[in-house]
Design a protein around this motif. Structure first.
Motif, PDB file in Angstrom:
ATOM      1  N   ARG A 186       0.807  -1.217   0.000  1.00 51.93           N
ATOM      2  CA  ARG A 186       0.000   0.000   0.000  1.00 51.93           C
ATOM      3  C   ARG A 186       0.844   1.274   0.000  1.00 51.93           C
ATOM      4  NH1 ARG A 186      -3.337  -2.478   5.001  1.00 51.93           N
ATOM      5  NH2 ARG A 186      -4.468  -4.101   3.867  1.00 51.93           N
ATOM      6  N   CYS A 187       2.149   1.125  -0.133  1.00 44.90           N
ATOM      7  CA  CYS A 187       3.032   2.300  -0.085  1.00 44.90           C
ATOM      8  C   CYS A 187       2.977   3.050  -1.407  1.00 44.90           C
ATOM      9  CB  CYS A 187       4.457   1.853   0.220  1.00 44.90           C
ATOM     10  SG  CYS A 187       5.609   3.240   0.313  1.00 44.90           S
ATOM     11  N   ILE A 188       2.808   4.363  -1.321  1.00 39.89           N
ATOM     12  CA  ILE A 188       2.801   5.209  -2.525  1.00 39.89           C
ATOM     13  C   ILE A 188       4.061   6.074  -2.583  1.00 39.89           C
ATOM     14  CG2 ILE A 188       0.289   5.233  -2.805  1.00 39.89           C
ATOM     15  CD1 ILE A 188       0.327   8.049  -1.454  1.00 39.89           C
ATOM     16  N   PHE A 189       5.024   5.815  -1.737  1.00 41.51           N
ATOM     17  CA  PHE A 189       6.325   6.497  -1.746  1.00 41.51           C
ATOM     18  C   PHE A 189       6.189   8.010  -1.582  1.00 41.51           C
ATOM     19  CE2 PHE A 189       6.537   2.683  -4.487  1.00 41.51           C
ATOM     20  CZ  PHE A 189       7.224   1.887  -3.588  1.00 41.51           C
ATOM     21  N   CYS A 190       5.292   8.397  -0.701  1.00 38.18           N
ATOM     22  CA  CYS A 190       5.093   9.818  -0.445  1.00 38.18           C
ATOM     23  C   CYS A 190       6.213  10.404   0.393  1.00 38.18           C
ATOM     24  CB  CYS A 190       3.758  10.051   0.251  1.00 38.18           C
ATOM     25  SG  CYS A 190       3.728   9.453   1.952  1.00 38.18           S
ATOM     26  N   ASN A 191       7.003   9.522   1.021  1.00 42.16           N
ATOM     27  CA  ASN A 191       8.166   9.964   1.812  1.00 42.16           C
ATOM     28  C   ASN A 191       7.785  10.557   3.176  1.00 42.16           C
ATOM     29  OD1 ASN A 191      10.604  12.095   2.325  1.00 42.16           O
ATOM     30  ND2 ASN A 191      11.322  10.340   1.151  1.00 42.16           N
ATOM     31  N   LEU A 192       6.506  10.564   3.519  1.00 45.19           N
ATOM     32  CA  LEU A 192       6.130  11.198   4.787  1.00 45.19           C
ATOM     33  C   LEU A 192       6.695  10.453   5.993  1.00 45.19           C
ATOM     34  CD1 LEU A 192       2.503  12.447   4.093  1.00 45.19           C
ATOM     35  CD2 LEU A 192       4.416  13.823   4.928  1.00 45.19           C
ATOM     36  N   CYS A 193       6.701   9.124   5.945  1.00 39.36           N
ATOM     37  CA  CYS A 193       7.265   8.392   7.093  1.00 39.36           C
ATOM     38  C   CYS A 193       8.772   8.613   7.190  1.00 39.36           C
ATOM     39  CB  CYS A 193       6.948   6.898   7.002  1.00 39.36           C
ATOM     40  SG  CYS A 193       7.603   6.091   5.528  1.00 39.36           S
TER      41      CYS A 193
ATOM     42  N   VAL B 244       1.818   8.737  10.467  1.00 39.48           N
ATOM     43  CA  VAL B 244       1.729   9.764   9.422  1.00 39.48           C
ATOM     44  C   VAL B 244       1.280   9.231   8.069  1.00 39.48           C
ATOM     45  CG1 VAL B 244       4.100   9.586   8.517  1.00 39.48           C
ATOM     46  CG2 VAL B 244       2.971  11.825   8.641  1.00 39.48           C
ATOM     47  N   CYS B 245       1.293   7.931   7.881  1.00 38.17           N
ATOM     48  CA  CYS B 245       1.054   7.356   6.552  1.00 38.17           C
ATOM     49  C   CYS B 245      -0.347   7.721   6.019  1.00 38.17           C
ATOM     50  CB  CYS B 245       1.213   5.840   6.603  1.00 38.17           C
ATOM     51  SG  CYS B 245       1.051   5.076   4.984  1.00 38.17           S
ATOM     52  N   PRO B 246      -0.425   8.272   4.816  1.00 40.21           N
ATOM     53  CA  PRO B 246      -1.740   8.639   4.271  1.00 40.21           C
ATOM     54  C   PRO B 246      -2.545   7.451   3.761  1.00 40.21           C
ATOM     55  CG  PRO B 246      -0.024   9.147   2.677  1.00 40.21           C
ATOM     56  CD  PRO B 246       0.684   8.657   3.920  1.00 40.21           C
ATOM     57  N   THR B 247      -1.879   6.310   3.599  1.00 40.21           N
ATOM     58  CA  THR B 247      -2.567   5.097   3.145  1.00 40.21           C
ATOM     59  C   THR B 247      -2.511   4.057   4.272  1.00 40.21           C
ATOM     60  OG1 THR B 247      -0.653   3.909   2.279  1.00 40.21           O
ATOM     61  CG2 THR B 247      -1.636   5.583   0.838  1.00 40.21           C
TER      62      THR B 247
ATOM     63  N   ILE C 297      13.723   5.656   1.216  1.00 37.76           N
ATOM     64  CA  ILE C 297      13.218   5.129  -0.048  1.00 37.76           C
ATOM     65  C   ILE C 297      14.410   4.876  -0.958  1.00 37.76           C
ATOM     66  CG2 ILE C 297      11.877   5.675  -2.120  1.00 37.76           C
ATOM     67  CD1 ILE C 297       9.857   7.054  -0.277  1.00 37.76           C
TER      68      ILE C 297
ATOM     69  N   ALA D 265      -0.388   1.684   4.559  1.00 37.41           N
ATOM     70  CA  ALA D 265       0.908   0.988   4.543  1.00 37.41           C
ATOM     71  C   ALA D 265       1.491   0.830   5.946  1.00 37.41           C
ATOM     72  CB  ALA D 265       1.889   1.727   3.640  1.00 37.41           C
ATOM     73  N   ILE D 266       1.278   1.810   6.795  1.00 39.30           N
ATOM     74  CA  ILE D 266       1.744   1.708   8.187  1.00 39.30           C
ATOM     75  C   ILE D 266       0.512   1.787   9.082  1.00 39.30           C
ATOM     76  CG2 ILE D 266       3.178   2.703  10.002  1.00 39.30           C
ATOM     77  CD1 ILE D 266       4.974   3.893   7.836  1.00 39.30           C
TER      78      ILE D 266
ATOM     79  N   LEU E  13      10.425   1.035  -0.167  1.00 38.06           N
ATOM     80  CA  LEU E  13      10.673   1.600   1.165  1.00 38.06           C
ATOM     81  C   LEU E  13      11.569   0.643   1.930  1.00 38.06           C
ATOM     82  CD1 LEU E  13       9.679   3.957   3.108  1.00 38.06           C
ATOM     83  CD2 LEU E  13       8.069   2.269   4.001  1.00 38.06           C
TER      84      LEU E  13
HETATM   85  S1  SF4 Z   1       4.091   7.256   4.698  1.00 39.89           S
HETATM   86 FE1  SF4 Z   1       3.127   5.355   3.964  1.00 39.89          FE
HETATM   87  S2  SF4 Z   1       2.793   5.641   1.756  1.00 39.89           S
HETATM   88 FE2  SF4 Z   1       4.241   7.239   2.424  1.00 39.89          FE
HETATM   89  S3  SF4 Z   1       6.301   6.344   2.029  1.00 39.89           S
HETATM   90 FE3  SF4 Z   1       5.752   5.848   4.164  1.00 39.89          FE
HETATM   91  S4  SF4 Z   1       4.768   3.810   4.096  1.00 39.89           S
HETATM   92 FE4  SF4 Z   1       4.804   4.644   1.986  1.00 39.89          FE
END
Ligand code: SF4
Ligand code: FES
Length: 238
Positions: free
Chosen positions: A144-151, A198-201, A166, A203-204, A175
């Protein structure tokens, strides 16, 4: 006289140092975004916030507001581009909303609703991605990771830990977890860390909290992401 920009015909004040999205949010104008979050260093990776500034497309989350900017945020072309970006995010990973614990609270899903995305358009990649359930409190589902880099930014900037990074490019982007085993259980992450929340999806996710709020009663089940984002982000002082 205050500095102003114009977004879709509306005159909007800005302060020196603000990005376009910060000025827009403060004025109650929603610009779609996923990798932007108030209080975090801009990353400019998802491109969902693309606006047209004096004839040129720019990322509103990284582009500084400046006097005389004539900005288009709502147009058929931009909505079309944002739909395509969102569709690509869906097919690049494995986003199975009906079986995801984050449904109704997921920003990717909510952005898709906002943009009236009715299908995925592109063929699914169905990439093989692992799930890391090793940590006692935190689940990491790479599907489910979209590589938004927020985490990544949360762990580095808020938690001071650098748990995530990443790596790779294109279809090989992934990731990684900073631990000897590459597993969350051997990393420095803690359930109270910003990076854990913080994950918007989906994934975490925090373990043992699933479905505490029933489907149908979740935030985006009742409100659009434009309303929620403006409310939350204005509260954070944008
Ligand atoms: S915050 Fe979630 S979606 Fe964004 S990079 Fe991290 S694991 Fe992936
Ligand atoms: S929100 Fe601006 S590039 Fe992602």
């Amino acid at each position: 006289m205050s500095n102003t920009i114009n977004i879709d015909g509306q005159t909007i004040p800005f302060q020196e140092g603000q990005t376009i999205i910060e000025a827009a949010t403060a004025a109650g104008v929603y610009i779609p975004h996923l990798c932007h979050k108030p209080g975090y260093t801009p990353h400019g990776s998802c491109k969902l916030c693309t606006v047209n500034v004096n004839g040129r497309n720019c990322s509103a989350c990284t582009f500084p507001a400046a006097e005389g900017q004539n900005i288009i945020n709502n147009s058929r072309e931009l909505t079309h581009d944002r739909q395509k970006i969102t569709q690509m995010l869906f097919v690049e990973g494995n986003h199975l909303c009906p079986s995801c614990e984050k449904t109704g609270n997921c920003q990717l899903q909510a952005v898709a609703y906002q943009l009236n995305m009715v299908d995925n358009h592109f063929p699914h990649f169905y990439p093989h991605r692992e799930m890391d359930a090793s940590h006692p409190d935190i689940l990491l589902d790479h599907n489910r990771c979209i590589f938004c880099n927020l985490c990544v930014r949360a762990s580095a900037e808020k938690d001071g830990k650098n748990v995530f990074a990443i790596s790779g490019r294109g279809i090989n982007k992934h990731l990684i977890v900073n631990s000897a085993s590459g597993k969350l259980k051997d990393s420095a992450i803690d359930i109270n860390d910003c990076a854990a929340h913080v994950c918007p999806t989906g994934a975490i996710l925090i373990k043992r909290t699933g479905y505490q709020v029933p489907i149908g009663q979740r935030i985006y089940d009742h409100q659009s992401i434009s309303t929620v984002a403006l409310t939350q982000e204005q509260e954070h002082g944008e």
